[in-house]
Design an enzyme around this catalytic site. Structure first.
Site, PDB file in Angstrom:
ATOM      1  N   LYS A 113      10.624 -20.250  11.779  1.00  0.00           N
ATOM      2  CA  LYS A 113      11.200 -19.987   9.808  1.00  0.00           C
ATOM      3  C   LYS A 113      10.213 -21.590   9.387  1.00  0.00           C
ATOM      4  CE  LYS A 113      14.106 -16.547   9.993  1.00  0.00           C
ATOM      5  NZ  LYS A 113      14.762 -16.218  10.680  1.00  0.00           N
ATOM      6  N   LYS A 196       7.118  -3.085  19.044  1.00  0.00           N
ATOM      7  CA  LYS A 196       8.014  -2.350  18.906  1.00  0.00           C
ATOM      8  C   LYS A 196       8.044  -1.505  17.071  1.00  0.00           C
ATOM      9  CE  LYS A 196      11.390  -4.976  19.831  1.00  0.00           C
ATOM     10  NZ  LYS A 196      12.297  -5.367  20.200  1.00  0.00           N
ATOM     11  N   LYS A 199       9.893  -4.571  15.083  1.00  0.00           N
ATOM     12  CA  LYS A 199       9.288  -5.468  14.524  1.00  0.00           C
ATOM     13  C   LYS A 199       8.249  -5.222  13.859  1.00  0.00           C
ATOM     14  CE  LYS A 199      11.168  -9.027  17.156  1.00  0.00           C
ATOM     15  NZ  LYS A 199      10.266  -9.034  18.822  1.00  0.00           N
TER      16      LYS A 199
END
Ligand code: TRP
Length: 334
Positions: A113, A196, A199
């Protein structure tokens, strides 16, 4: 015998997709009879990115509607909004006194982040794992069905539980463990073959439970394929086995068997297979989409689900916080 306690949080950002459905929600649904389940919409967690206030209610309602439409039964589980349990922020405050800057700064999701949104590295982001620990420990849960990306957070929750127990000379908080589903958790890949589905950043390679029939058809027809196998019984590339997996999950067994043998005999036509898959997938998603859409319109029902869920969950969260206060020494009126 008392049922084991299960907690899991559902992010309130983003639409649910097939990866969520087969990877997570279906497993929640399987757990709801044999366990005491607490499933909640993690609306406080979403505040780390400062969502527009006018979106919050809509997002929370959508998550509730999509989960119920996918088979989560609010009669069997407590389905609630995190912000409806004031005991969670209270426990979060207590646990913050036991969490160290150093360990929080080292968490990979925090470091990501910091890299991705350097202009908004707020303290809520730093203490995200503490809030998550409070979500879990507030019900003294032992099982937490989450994906691999949440394992580190779970380990921190265990550390905070143990630290609390050590400091206050108690075994009050059990150690919550990641709950795995017999190793056969279904992983759906993105239709473009990149990672995925859960994701995926590519909305065109992700099938959402809210996609209409035509959108589903278009996405499936665009899914990555190749020239087909050149030798019999060849190993499948992952993007092809993903299409077979989707077929297996949504179509009748003879259809899957038909295309499997076509693949093994090197005469598969991916265009036909995708057309078939598109129809079966559209038929599979349709009732979920329609149920979720109807529920989202039915605000009274959503409100009732959330209210009942919070009421159920607060029985356990109140008991935990009362005991935690006593253990800490906050018991001035007894
Ligand atoms: N962090 C989880 C996620 O990103 C969501 C979450 C919040 C959660 N609190 C939780 C999951 C408690 C399990 C238990 O998916």
């Amino acid at each position: 015998m008392k049922k084991e306690i299960v907690v899991s949080g559902i992010r309130s950002t983003g639409y649910l997709h097939l990866g969520n459905y087969f990877g997570a929600i279906q497993n929640y649904v399987k757990m709801q009879d044999a366990h005491e389940c607490y499933f909640f919409v993690a609306d406080y967690h979403s505040l780390t990115t400062h969502p527009d206030p006018k979106d919050l209610k809509k997002n929370v309602y959508r998550v509730v509607a999509e989960n119920v439409a996918s088979g989560l039964d609010p009669e069997k589980v407590a389905l609630y909004a995190q912000s409806d349990l004031p005991e969670i922020p209270e426990l979060y405050l207590m646990l913050n006194m036991l969490a160290y800057m150093g360990e929080l700064e080292k968490v990979p999701t925090f470091k990501d982040k910091v890299r991705l949104q350097p202009d908004n590295v707020n303290a809520g982001l730093l203490t995200y794992p503490v809030l998550m620990a409070a979500d879990i420990l507030i019900h003294r849960a032992v099982k937490v069905p989450v994906g691999k990306d949440q394992e580190q957070h779970l380990e921190m929750a265990r550390n905070f539980a143990n630290r609390f127990n050590g400091r206050y000379g108690t075994d009050f908080f059990p150690e919550p463990q990641v709950y795995r589903f017999n190793n056969d958790t279904v992983k759906i890949m993105s239709l473009d073959g990149n990672g995925k589905m859960s994701k995926s950043e590519n909305v065109n390679a992700t099938i959402y439970l809210s996609d209409d029939d035509d959108t589903i058809r278009k996405k499936i027809m665009k899914a990555k394929t190749d020239q087909g196998p050149t030798v019999p019984n060849a190993e499948m590339p992952d993007y092809i086995s993903n299409l077979f997996l989707l077929l297996q999950l949504t179509a009748s067994p003879d259809i899957t068997a038909h295309y499997t043998s076509a693949y093994n005999n090197c005469n598969i036509r991916y265009g036909d297979m995708k057309k078939q898959l598109a129809e079966d997938m559209a038929a599979f998603v349709k009732p979920i989409r329609e149920h979720a859409a109807a529920l989202q319109q039915d605000e009274q029902t959503i409100k009732r689900i959330l209210k009942d869920g919070a009421e159920k969950a607060r029985i356990s969260s109140r008991a935990t916080i009362e005991e935690a206060r006593k253990l800490i020494g906050i018991n001035y009126y007894q």
